[in-house]
Design an enzyme around this catalytic site. Structure first.
Site, mmCIF file in Angstrom:
data_model
loop_
_atom_site.group_PDB
_atom_site.id
_atom_site.type_symbol
_atom_site.label_atom_id
_atom_site.label_comp_id
_atom_site.label_asym_id
_atom_site.label_seq_id
_atom_site.Cartn_x
_atom_site.Cartn_y
_atom_site.Cartn_z
ATOM 1 N N HIS A 1 0.848 -1.207 0.000
ATOM 2 C CA HIS A 1 0.000 0.000 0.000
ATOM 3 C C HIS A 1 0.875 1.245 0.000
ATOM 4 O O HIS A 1 1.299 1.740 1.051
ATOM 5 C CB HIS A 1 -0.926 -0.013 1.224
ATOM 6 C CG HIS A 1 -1.967 1.067 1.179
ATOM 7 N ND1 HIS A 1 -3.323 0.814 1.265
ATOM 8 C CD2 HIS A 1 -1.870 2.409 1.034
ATOM 9 C CE1 HIS A 1 -3.996 1.939 1.174
ATOM 10 N NE2 HIS A 1 -3.127 2.939 1.044
ATOM 11 N N ARG B 1 3.298 16.449 -15.468
ATOM 12 C CA ARG B 1 2.596 16.992 -16.641
ATOM 13 C C ARG B 1 2.944 16.324 -17.952
ATOM 14 O O ARG B 1 2.241 16.524 -18.937
ATOM 15 C CB ARG B 1 2.900 18.491 -16.755
ATOM 16 C CG ARG B 1 2.473 19.232 -15.504
ATOM 17 C CD ARG B 1 2.643 20.712 -15.640
ATOM 18 N NE ARG B 1 2.428 21.367 -14.358
ATOM 19 C CZ ARG B 1 2.717 22.629 -14.112
ATOM 20 N NH1 ARG B 1 3.240 23.386 -15.068
ATOM 21 N NH2 ARG B 1 2.497 23.136 -12.926
ATOM 22 N N GLY C 1 -8.993 8.270 -2.018
ATOM 23 C CA GLY C 1 -9.568 9.587 -1.749
ATOM 24 C C GLY C 1 -10.458 9.561 -0.517
ATOM 25 O O GLY C 1 -10.467 8.583 0.222
ATOM 26 N N HIS D 1 -9.518 1.193 -0.592
ATOM 27 C CA HIS D 1 -9.371 1.802 0.731
ATOM 28 C C HIS D 1 -10.748 1.720 1.395
ATOM 29 O O HIS D 1 -11.768 1.981 0.739
ATOM 30 C CB HIS D 1 -9.045 3.291 0.618
ATOM 31 C CG HIS D 1 -7.660 3.632 0.179
ATOM 32 N ND1 HIS D 1 -7.155 3.289 -1.030
ATOM 33 C CD2 HIS D 1 -6.674 4.328 0.823
ATOM 34 C CE1 HIS D 1 -5.908 3.756 -1.128
ATOM 35 N NE2 HIS D 1 -5.599 4.389 -0.020
ATOM 36 N N GLU E 1 -10.772 3.986 6.590
ATOM 37 C CA GLU E 1 -9.662 4.885 6.945
ATOM 38 C C GLU E 1 -10.217 6.104 7.678
ATOM 39 O O GLU E 1 -9.726 6.481 8.729
ATOM 40 C CB GLU E 1 -8.905 5.322 5.674
ATOM 41 C CG GLU E 1 -7.740 6.281 5.936
ATOM 42 C CD GLU E 1 -7.088 6.807 4.651
ATOM 43 O OE1 GLU E 1 -7.708 6.707 3.571
ATOM 44 O OE2 GLU E 1 -5.958 7.331 4.739
ATOM 45 N N ASP F 1 2.114 4.151 2.670
ATOM 46 C CA ASP F 1 1.072 5.000 2.088
ATOM 47 C C ASP F 1 1.620 6.137 1.213
ATOM 48 O O ASP F 1 1.667 5.997 -0.004
ATOM 49 C CB ASP F 1 0.150 5.527 3.191
ATOM 50 C CG ASP F 1 -1.278 5.775 2.714
ATOM 51 O OD1 ASP F 1 -1.595 5.403 1.568
ATOM 52 O OD2 ASP F 1 -2.083 6.331 3.478
HETATM 53 N N1 LIG Z 1 -4.187 7.806 2.611
HETATM 54 C C1 LIG Z 1 -4.907 7.893 1.470
HETATM 55 N N2 LIG Z 1 -6.229 7.636 1.482
HETATM 56 C C2 LIG Z 1 -6.957 7.775 0.359
HETATM 57 N N3 LIG Z 1 -6.447 8.166 -0.820
HETATM 58 C C3 LIG Z 1 -5.140 8.451 -0.865
HETATM 59 C C4 LIG Z 1 -4.332 8.319 0.259
HETATM 60 N N4 LIG Z 1 -3.086 8.675 -0.071
HETATM 61 C C5 LIG Z 1 -3.101 8.996 -1.360
HETATM 62 N N5 LIG Z 1 -4.326 8.853 -1.845
HETATM 63 C C6 LIG Z 1 -4.672 9.109 -3.238
HETATM 64 O O1 LIG Z 1 -5.389 10.293 -3.333
HETATM 65 C C7 LIG Z 1 -6.170 10.196 -4.485
HETATM 66 C C8 LIG Z 1 -7.213 11.266 -4.309
HETATM 67 C C9 LIG Z 1 -7.264 12.161 -5.514
HETATM 68 C C10 LIG Z 1 -8.569 12.744 -5.575
HETATM 69 O O2 LIG Z 1 -9.333 12.549 -4.684
HETATM 70 C C11 LIG Z 1 -9.005 13.556 -6.725
HETATM 71 C C12 LIG Z 1 -10.196 14.203 -6.579
HETATM 72 C C13 LIG Z 1 -10.655 15.006 -7.603
HETATM 73 C C14 LIG Z 1 -9.929 15.164 -8.760
HETATM 74 C C15 LIG Z 1 -8.746 14.510 -8.887
HETATM 75 C C16 LIG Z 1 -7.956 14.687 -10.102
HETATM 76 O O3 LIG Z 1 -6.850 14.171 -10.211
HETATM 77 O O4 LIG Z 1 -8.418 15.404 -10.977
HETATM 78 C C17 LIG Z 1 -8.266 13.697 -7.863
HETATM 79 C C18 LIG Z 1 -6.666 8.790 -4.462
HETATM 80 O O5 LIG Z 1 -7.070 8.303 -5.672
HETATM 81 C C19 LIG Z 1 -5.484 8.039 -3.881
HETATM 82 O O6 LIG Z 1 -4.705 7.417 -4.858
HETATM 83 ZN ZN LIG Z 2 -3.615 4.892 0.623
#
Ligand SMILES: Nc1ncnc2c1ncn2[C@@H]1O[C@H](CCC(=O)c2cccc(C(=O)O)c2)[C@@H](O)[C@H]1O
Ligand SMILES: [Zn+2]
Length: 355
Positions: A29, A84, A185, A212, A215, A293
């Site tokens: 993870h 990018r 997310g 997930h 959490e 993480d």
């Molecule tokens: N501890 C965690 N617990 C949960 N998730 C975690 C954790 N750590 C990292 N993540 C990551 O954060 C991402 C979130 C990205 C996200 O919400 C988002 C929302 C709207 C638009 C976009 C975009 O890119 O346009 C992205 C998740 O998909 C996941 O891979």
């Molecule tokens: Zn995670």
């Protein structure tokens, strides 16, 4: 890395840390963008000077101090904005593998959110080529085997779910190293059951389910992940400790939890390390795996997470080797690959204890 979470307690602690540093490990993870070290962030920021992400390590440590989970996602997305071009993707992936190899990580399932890149205009085929190119180079040069988990950013809605499922299942784009399908997310306001049709498609295409859950919300989310998303492992699962029936179910079915102790403190999912439910998991017979993480964002690395676990579970070298074996067992490696890393763990531990 800072060791602020585990106070040094003298020779025994230092010896255990040396043991951990050399222990062959698997990580299940860990997020792709969340693994960008200050060194990698600086290099990416130098390529894209308009970014608001600081490059100075001290400023970065402040920037990576979170008030809550929502703040964490906001900062996380600002690092996503640094990636990018396909060359940025390749650099990040390859350098993350280098950092893993330094910690004796032999195998890692890296969670990637391809939607974040494709929606920012990176061509999907170029994206897949970049991660695959880095995977092959890392295995050849560092000996670390990488596999991918593609996750849906839950908060981004069903459009993101559809796009992620397409990228994970369409023969034309899906990368060779992909083994699993996840959901990340925020959990609050993002119920798991709505993602059932997407997980059904991914599972039908041969991917393993690793969302997930639990959490930042209660045990019902973990039940939903098991029932609706057919989870084979649970990312975090922290709140499972509040439901003895759920703990018994996880133990009986051998459904591993991907525990990330320092992350849970950094995002304020758990108040303090001493209150972390890892002890309850172990006591209930749940298969616990230790993970980092988003290590640089949380001021940790996998070795430090093993040291935290040793302290919380009162483990010696044999107990730590058991944790490392748990991760191998819970991984999606083939049997020969599992046997190889488990044998390495045994050889290393036996030699250490004999010295
Ligand atoms: N501890 C965690 N617990 C949960 N998730 C975690 C954790 N750590 C990292 N993540 C990551 O954060 C991402 C979130 C990205 C996200 O919400 C988002 C929302 C709207 C638009 C976009 C975009 O890119 O346009 C992205 C998740 O998909 C996941 O891979
Ligand atoms: Zn995670």
């Amino acid at each position: 890395m800072t060791d602020s979470s585990v106070p040094a307690t003298g020779t025994a602690d230092r010896d255990l840390r040396t043991f951990i540093a050399g222990l062959p490990k698997a990580e299940l993870h860990v997020h792709h963008v969340g693994s960008a070290s200050p060194r990698i962030v600086s290099e990416l920021a130098a390529r894209h000077p308009d970014s608001k992400v600081p490059t100075d390590p001290e400023a970065l440590a402040d920037y990576f101090t979170f008030t809550d989970f929502a703040h964490f996602v906001e900062v996380y997305l600002s690092v996503v904005d640094l990636i990018r071009t396909p060359e940025d993707v390749r650099l990040l992936t390859y350098e993350v593998a280098r950092d893993m190899a330094r910690q004796q990580v032999r195998y890692a399932e890296l969670t990637i959110t391809p939607f974040s890149s494709t929606r920012r205009g990176i061509d999907e085929r170029a994206f897949m080529d970049a991660i695959e190119d880095a995977r092959k180079a890392a295995e050849a040069e560092f000996g670390t085997v990488l596999r991918w988990c593609f996750d849906i950013p839950g908060e981004a809605g069903l459009e993101a779910a559809e796009e992620t499922t397409r990228l994970a299942t369409e023969d034309r784009v899906r990368p060779e190293g992909l083994v699993s399908f996840g959901l990340g997310g925020p959990e609050i306001g993002v119920p798991r059951p709505q993602f059932k049709p997407y997980f059904d498609r991914a599972i039908a295409a041969g991917l393993r389910s690793v969302p997930h859950a639990g959490e930042t919300t209660g045990p019902q989310t973990v039940w939903d992940a098991l029932t609706d998303l057919r989870a084979e492992r649970i990312g975090h699962g922290t709140s499972s400790a509040r439901d003895p029936e759920l703990l018994a179910h996880l133990a009986e079915r051998r459904i591993p939890l991907e525990v990330c102790p320092t992350s849970n403190i950094a995002t304020r999912a758990v108040r303090a390390l001493e209150e972390h439910p890892i002890k309850e998991f172990a006591r209930a017979g749940v298969l616990v795996t230790i993970n980092s993480d988003d290590p640089p964002m949380f001021g940790t690395d996998l070795n430090n997470e093993y040291a935290v676990a040793a302290r919380l579970l009162d483990l010696d070298e044999r107990g730590l080797a058991d944790l490392a074996r748990n991760a191998v067992e819970a991984s999606f490696l083939d049997p020969a690959g599992k046997a190889r890393i488990s044998a390495e763990i045994d050889t290393y531990t036996t030699a250490w204890l004999a010295s």
